[in-house]
Enzyme design. Sequence first.
Site, PDB file in Angstrom:
ATOM      1  N   ASP A  45      -3.758   4.976   6.650  1.00 17.68           N
ATOM      2  CA  ASP A  45      -4.341   6.203   7.202  1.00 17.68           C
ATOM      3  C   ASP A  45      -5.383   5.793   8.256  1.00 17.68           C
ATOM      4  OD1 ASP A  45      -4.797   9.022   7.215  1.00 17.68           O
ATOM      5  OD2 ASP A  45      -6.420   8.825   5.782  1.00 17.68           O
TER       6      ASP A  45
ATOM      7  N   GLU B 148       0.843  -1.205   0.000  1.00 18.44           N
ATOM      8  CA  GLU B 148       0.000   0.000   0.000  1.00 18.44           C
ATOM      9  C   GLU B 148       0.872   1.247   0.000  1.00 18.44           C
ATOM     10  OE1 GLU B 148      -2.582   1.664  -0.404  1.00 18.44           O
ATOM     11  OE2 GLU B 148      -4.247   1.156   0.898  1.00 18.44           O
TER      12      GLU B 148
HETATM   13  P1  IMP Z   1      -7.421   4.458   4.710  1.00 19.19           P
HETATM   14  O1  IMP Z   1      -8.422   3.453   4.236  1.00 19.19           O
HETATM   15  O2  IMP Z   1      -8.069   5.621   5.409  1.00 19.19           O
HETATM   16  O3  IMP Z   1      -6.284   3.878   5.503  1.00 19.19           O
HETATM   17  O4  IMP Z   1      -6.882   5.175   3.425  1.00 19.19           O
HETATM   18  C1  IMP Z   1      -5.894   4.693   2.632  1.00 19.19           C
HETATM   19  C2  IMP Z   1      -5.946   5.413   1.291  1.00 19.19           C
HETATM   20  O5  IMP Z   1      -6.275   6.804   1.444  1.00 19.19           O
HETATM   21  C3  IMP Z   1      -4.598   5.383   0.661  1.00 19.19           C
HETATM   22  O6  IMP Z   1      -4.423   4.248  -0.137  1.00 19.19           O
HETATM   23  C4  IMP Z   1      -4.583   6.679  -0.147  1.00 19.19           C
HETATM   24  O7  IMP Z   1      -5.101   6.441  -1.447  1.00 19.19           O
HETATM   25  C5  IMP Z   1      -5.505   7.618   0.583  1.00 19.19           C
HETATM   26  N1  IMP Z   1      -4.759   8.616   1.406  1.00 19.19           N
HETATM   27  C6  IMP Z   1      -4.730   8.711   2.751  1.00 19.19           C
HETATM   28  N2  IMP Z   1      -3.935   9.721   3.170  1.00 19.19           N
HETATM   29  C7  IMP Z   1      -3.444  10.289   2.033  1.00 19.19           C
HETATM   30  C8  IMP Z   1      -2.538  11.387   1.788  1.00 19.19           C
HETATM   31  O8  IMP Z   1      -1.998  12.066   2.700  1.00 19.19           O
HETATM   32  N3  IMP Z   1      -2.279  11.648   0.485  1.00 19.19           N
HETATM   33  C9  IMP Z   1      -2.820  10.950  -0.549  1.00 19.19           C
HETATM   34  N4  IMP Z   1      -3.655   9.918  -0.373  1.00 19.19           N
HETATM   35  C10 IMP Z   1      -3.972   9.591   0.911  1.00 19.19           C
END
Ligand code: IMP
Length: 180
Positions: A102, A98
């Site tokens: 986040d 990945e």
């Molecule tokens: P999660 O499901 O919230 O963990 O999000 C993961 C996805 O959110 C990643 O694969 C990214 O595509 C997007 N994402 C989260 N933070 C950022 C950032 O700071 N910049 C760009 N994309 C982000």
Amino acid sequence: MKNDIESILVSENEIDERVSELAEQITKDYEGKNLFVIGVLKGSFIFMADLVRKIQLPCQIDFMAVSSYGGNTKTTGAVKITKDLNADIEGKDVLIVEDILDSGRTLNYLINYFRNRHPASVRICTLLDKPERREVPLTADYSGFDIPNRFVVGYGLDYDERYRNLPYIGVLKPEVYMDK
Ligand code: IMP
Ligand code: MG
């Protein structure tokens, strides 16, 4: 494009060195296993390409695509598979690659999705981690850099499908997405 970047958080050299370290560790850990590396599109494409070239083991490669974000910088919480795996992962040692961990929702969803397909093991390798932002308890098995809670772009990561081709990880100027 570069004018929209406030500061460089991780330089090209730092990325290169860290990716080598991760690949070295993965090479040790997966010796004699059935390594199957699965990249999560699109954000992981550059990291994945650099990482697998440094892993000195035979391995299979595939990609999944999921969408959890629209054009903005906040998660919706919903995860949708837009491109599924082509191959069978039963009995394989799956390593999910990945771009960034986040809230953890995307990877949490994918881990469960993969486990239902009976792989021998499932681990996570993420380039970036924002531990402050976690909403579901999840830690990566391999992580490149812990970063603060800022929106970053480059080295595969986008804002509204742009900036993926920057060779470093940069912090986007807030006015770039605040005008929208
Ligand atoms: P999660 O499901 O919230 O963990 O999000 C993961 C996805 O959110 C990643 O694969 C990214 O595509 C997007 N994402 C989260 N933070 C950022 C950032 O700071 N910049 C760009 N994309 C982000
Ligand atoms: Mg994205």
